[in-house]
Motif scaffolding. Structure first.
Motif, mmCIF file in Angstrom:
data_model
loop_
_atom_site.group_PDB
_atom_site.id
_atom_site.type_symbol
_atom_site.label_atom_id
_atom_site.label_comp_id
_atom_site.label_asym_id
_atom_site.label_seq_id
_atom_site.Cartn_x
_atom_site.Cartn_y
_atom_site.Cartn_z
ATOM 1 N N LYS A 1 -4.087 5.704 3.454
ATOM 2 C CA LYS A 1 -3.436 5.299 2.217
ATOM 3 C C LYS A 1 -4.087 6.024 1.046
ATOM 4 C CE LYS A 1 -6.071 1.010 1.282
ATOM 5 N NZ LYS A 1 -5.950 -0.444 1.038
ATOM 6 N N HIS A 2 -3.263 6.282 0.036
ATOM 7 C CA HIS A 2 -3.764 6.860 -1.212
ATOM 8 C C HIS A 2 -4.274 5.714 -2.074
ATOM 9 C CE1 HIS A 2 -3.161 7.964 -5.523
ATOM 10 N NE2 HIS A 2 -3.796 9.053 -5.132
ATOM 11 N N VAL A 3 -5.519 5.820 -2.493
ATOM 12 C CA VAL A 3 -6.122 4.742 -3.271
ATOM 13 C C VAL A 3 -6.052 5.034 -4.759
ATOM 14 C CG1 VAL A 3 -8.206 3.381 -3.671
ATOM 15 C CG2 VAL A 3 -7.678 4.191 -1.366
ATOM 16 N N THR A 4 -6.515 6.217 -5.158
ATOM 17 C CA THR A 4 -6.530 6.536 -6.579
ATOM 18 C C THR A 4 -6.690 8.030 -6.787
ATOM 19 O OG1 THR A 4 -7.524 5.924 -8.726
ATOM 20 C CG2 THR A 4 -9.033 6.376 -6.917
ATOM 21 N N THR B 1 5.744 3.038 1.199
ATOM 22 C CA THR B 1 5.021 1.769 1.274
ATOM 23 C C THR B 1 4.652 1.489 2.725
ATOM 24 O OG1 THR B 1 7.047 0.485 1.563
ATOM 25 C CG2 THR B 1 6.261 0.811 -0.705
ATOM 26 N N ARG B 2 3.577 0.735 2.915
ATOM 27 C CA ARG B 2 3.204 0.328 4.268
ATOM 28 C C ARG B 2 4.348 -0.474 4.903
ATOM 29 N NH1 ARG B 2 -1.534 0.031 6.861
ATOM 30 N NH2 ARG B 2 -2.718 0.417 4.947
ATOM 31 N N ARG B 3 4.987 -1.277 4.100
ATOM 32 C CA ARG B 3 6.100 -2.095 4.593
ATOM 33 C C ARG B 3 7.189 -1.208 5.200
ATOM 34 N NH1 ARG B 3 7.037 -3.812 0.144
ATOM 35 N NH2 ARG B 3 5.969 -5.825 0.177
ATOM 36 N N PHE C 1 -8.769 8.736 -0.438
ATOM 37 C CA PHE C 1 -7.876 8.322 0.645
ATOM 38 C C PHE C 1 -8.678 7.543 1.678
ATOM 39 C CE2 PHE C 1 -6.457 12.211 -1.292
ATOM 40 C CZ PHE C 1 -5.104 12.033 -1.484
ATOM 41 N N VAL C 2 -8.075 6.521 2.245
ATOM 42 C CA VAL C 2 -8.732 5.694 3.254
ATOM 43 C C VAL C 2 -7.911 5.741 4.533
ATOM 44 C CG1 VAL C 2 -9.486 3.375 3.888
ATOM 45 C CG2 VAL C 2 -9.792 4.187 1.558
ATOM 46 N N ARG C 3 -8.537 6.131 5.628
ATOM 47 C CA ARG C 3 -7.841 6.235 6.911
ATOM 48 C C ARG C 3 -7.555 4.855 7.482
ATOM 49 N NH1 ARG C 3 -8.723 6.615 12.455
ATOM 50 N NH2 ARG C 3 -10.933 6.071 12.253
ATOM 51 N N ASP C 4 -6.358 4.694 8.045
ATOM 52 C CA ASP C 4 -6.026 3.446 8.727
ATOM 53 C C ASP C 4 -6.837 3.332 10.005
ATOM 54 O OD1 ASP C 4 -2.967 1.699 8.537
ATOM 55 O OD2 ASP C 4 -4.003 2.654 6.848
ATOM 56 N N ASP D 1 0.834 -1.206 0.000
ATOM 57 C CA ASP D 1 0.000 0.000 0.000
ATOM 58 C C ASP D 1 0.867 1.254 0.000
ATOM 59 O OD1 ASP D 1 -2.386 -1.391 0.122
ATOM 60 O OD2 ASP D 1 -2.581 -1.241 2.301
ATOM 61 N N VAL D 2 0.386 2.293 -0.688
ATOM 62 C CA VAL D 2 1.036 3.605 -0.623
ATOM 63 C C VAL D 2 0.361 4.387 0.497
ATOM 64 C CG1 VAL D 2 1.549 5.745 -1.836
ATOM 65 C CG2 VAL D 2 1.558 3.574 -3.086
ATOM 66 N N VAL D 3 1.103 4.622 1.572
ATOM 67 C CA VAL D 3 0.507 5.223 2.755
ATOM 68 C C VAL D 3 1.101 6.600 3.047
ATOM 69 C CG1 VAL D 3 0.008 2.972 3.758
ATOM 70 C CG2 VAL D 3 2.136 4.155 4.385
ATOM 71 N N ILE D 4 0.341 7.378 3.805
ATOM 72 C CA ILE D 4 0.752 8.719 4.223
ATOM 73 C C ILE D 4 1.093 8.669 5.708
ATOM 74 C CG2 ILE D 4 -0.044 11.096 4.576
ATOM 75 C CD1 ILE D 4 -1.887 10.647 2.133
#
Length: 413
Positions: free
Chosen positions: A295-298, A281-283, A409-412, A27-30
């Motif tokens: 995370k940025h979704v689209t 990345t989340r990793r 964007f989707v909040r963790d 995942d591409v996360v902020i």
């Protein structure tokens, strides 16, 4: 995106928001979303601060707040619209702030969406495996780089009606939207008043405290002309006590066009400011022990007729972004949309059919100002999404010359 949806749906056993909440190491996360105060151009706290000085301060605050070694940042993308020297300024400011010479910098300009485009460019580079960590920044000084409108066109372009419309004043496009779609002056003033009232409440309640980082800039003494450092800590364009009735007394800014319903009270202010978003990345975020905000979704971008550029946001680009994610407008908890003009703000809300209590809940550009590169939407939206414990944020903006852009964007949790 179809492949992402298929994998998420298979792993979660469902689609929609549940699929978007699935957490993958890729995942591409902020991990950081901050902004400067927003200050009135030529009058506010940043009126004497050059563009490169705002960039420098934003980079300094980024290094301070990011909780990582700046040498880990593999790429920086800066959204800027008006400065003709932005490429020089961005690279020099990053180096002066403490980023190593090995960290490259680029500048991107898609008018009002430049901040979102910077985020998207970095996110796509991470998604493609080209980098692990990247920084997206938006900076605009409208004090030092006033928006003088479109350039003189070659007759090879101006002979085409759509091309000629690209260079027309933005006020003209606002009046076209109002006239074409029946958005009255009263309706525009009502939406504008709501923006001011929400911003006033949010500022007084301290809602912006977690997203704003204080900026130290130089201010000029009007008597001596000497510049001295000053700390700016809050937005200075919000006019307390604004009502629809008080706005109704302001004269038309463009009486020569349409209904003449656009005024200095129901259009965005001209503003200086900056913002910064750190992505990885989340990793990598987990490896570094960083808090993940979202995370940025689209991102979706569309084109619309230049004469009604305001309809690109969010009435056309938002549905495109939601379709990319396989979710509906009902799944969205918060919308942060650019209030370039109350005409397109009102039109967009009505056309999408979304509740006003989900849109710009802490005010928008009419109250804060519009630094042309509308970068604050992500920082403000994610801050409020966390405060409300919501899941999905959509940011969107209309774009000069007839375009629209939206990010999901989707909040963790």
């Amino acid at each position: 995106m179809d492949r992402i949806k298929q994998i998420a749906s298979h792993l979660t056993g469902s689609g929609g928001v549940s699929a978007l909440q699935y957490q993958s190491p890729d995942d591409v996360v902020i991990t950081m979303a901050i902004r400067s105060p927003l200050c009135k151009a030529r009058k506010g706290g940043f009126k004497d601060a050059r563009t490169d000085e705002l960039m420098l301060e934003m980079f300094k605050r980024t290094i301070e707040m990011s909780k990582i070694d700046p040498s880990l940042v593999n790429d920086i993308c800066v959204g800027n619209v008006l400065s003709s020297a932005a490429a020089y300024e961005a690279r020099a400011a990053a180096l002066a702030a403490g980023f190593p010479i090995t960290t490259p910098v680029q500048v991107i300009n898609r008018f009002c969406s430049s901040g979102l485009m910077a985020v998207t460019s970095i996110a796509n580079s991470i998604r493609a495996g080209q980098i692990e960590i990247g920084l997206a920044v938006g900076v605009e000084s409208m004090s030092f780089n006033p928006d003088n409108g479109g350039p003189e066109q070659s007759e090879l372009l101006s002979c085409n009606a759509q091309s000629a419309d690209c260079a027309k004043p933005m006020g003209w496009t606002s009046e076209n939207v109002a006239e074409d779609f029946g958005v009255s002056r009263d309706e525009q003033d009502a939406f504008a008043a709501l923006s001011f009232q929400r911003a006033e409440h949010a500022q007084k309640s301290g809602f912006f405290d977690k997203e704003i980082v204080p900026f130290e800039v130089f201010q000029k003494d009007p008597r001596t002309g000497e510049r001295s450092p000053t700390l700016v800590t809050k937005d200075d364009g919000i006019r307390y006590g604004t009502t629809k009735e008080s706005l109704s007394k302001i004269r038309s800014a463009f009486p020569q066009w349409g209904m003449g319903a656009t005024t200095g009270g129901n259009a965005s202010q001209i503003t200086d400011g900056a913002a910064s978003i750190l992505l990885m990345t989340r990793r990598k975020a987990q490896e570094l022990g960083l808090e993940i905000l979202a995370k940025h979704v689209t991102t979706a971008v569309v084109g619309v007729p230049p004469r009604i550029m305001g309809v690109g946001q969010p009435s056309i680009c938002d549905p495109a972004a939601l379709e990319n994610c396989d979710i509906t407008k009902e799944d969205v908890d918060l919308y942060e949309i650019n209030e370039a003009f109350a005409s397109q703000y009102a039109y967009s809300v009505k056309t999408l059919g979304i509740p006003v209590d989900k849109v710009n809940v802490n005010g928008g550009a009419i109250a804060f100002g519009h630094p042309l590169d509308e970068y604050l939407l992500i920082a403000t939206g994610l801050n409020e999404l966390k405060r409300r414990q919501g899941k999905v944020l959509v940011t969107s903006m209309c774009i000069g010359t007839g375009m629209g852009a939206a990010g999901v964007f989707v909040r963790d949790q």
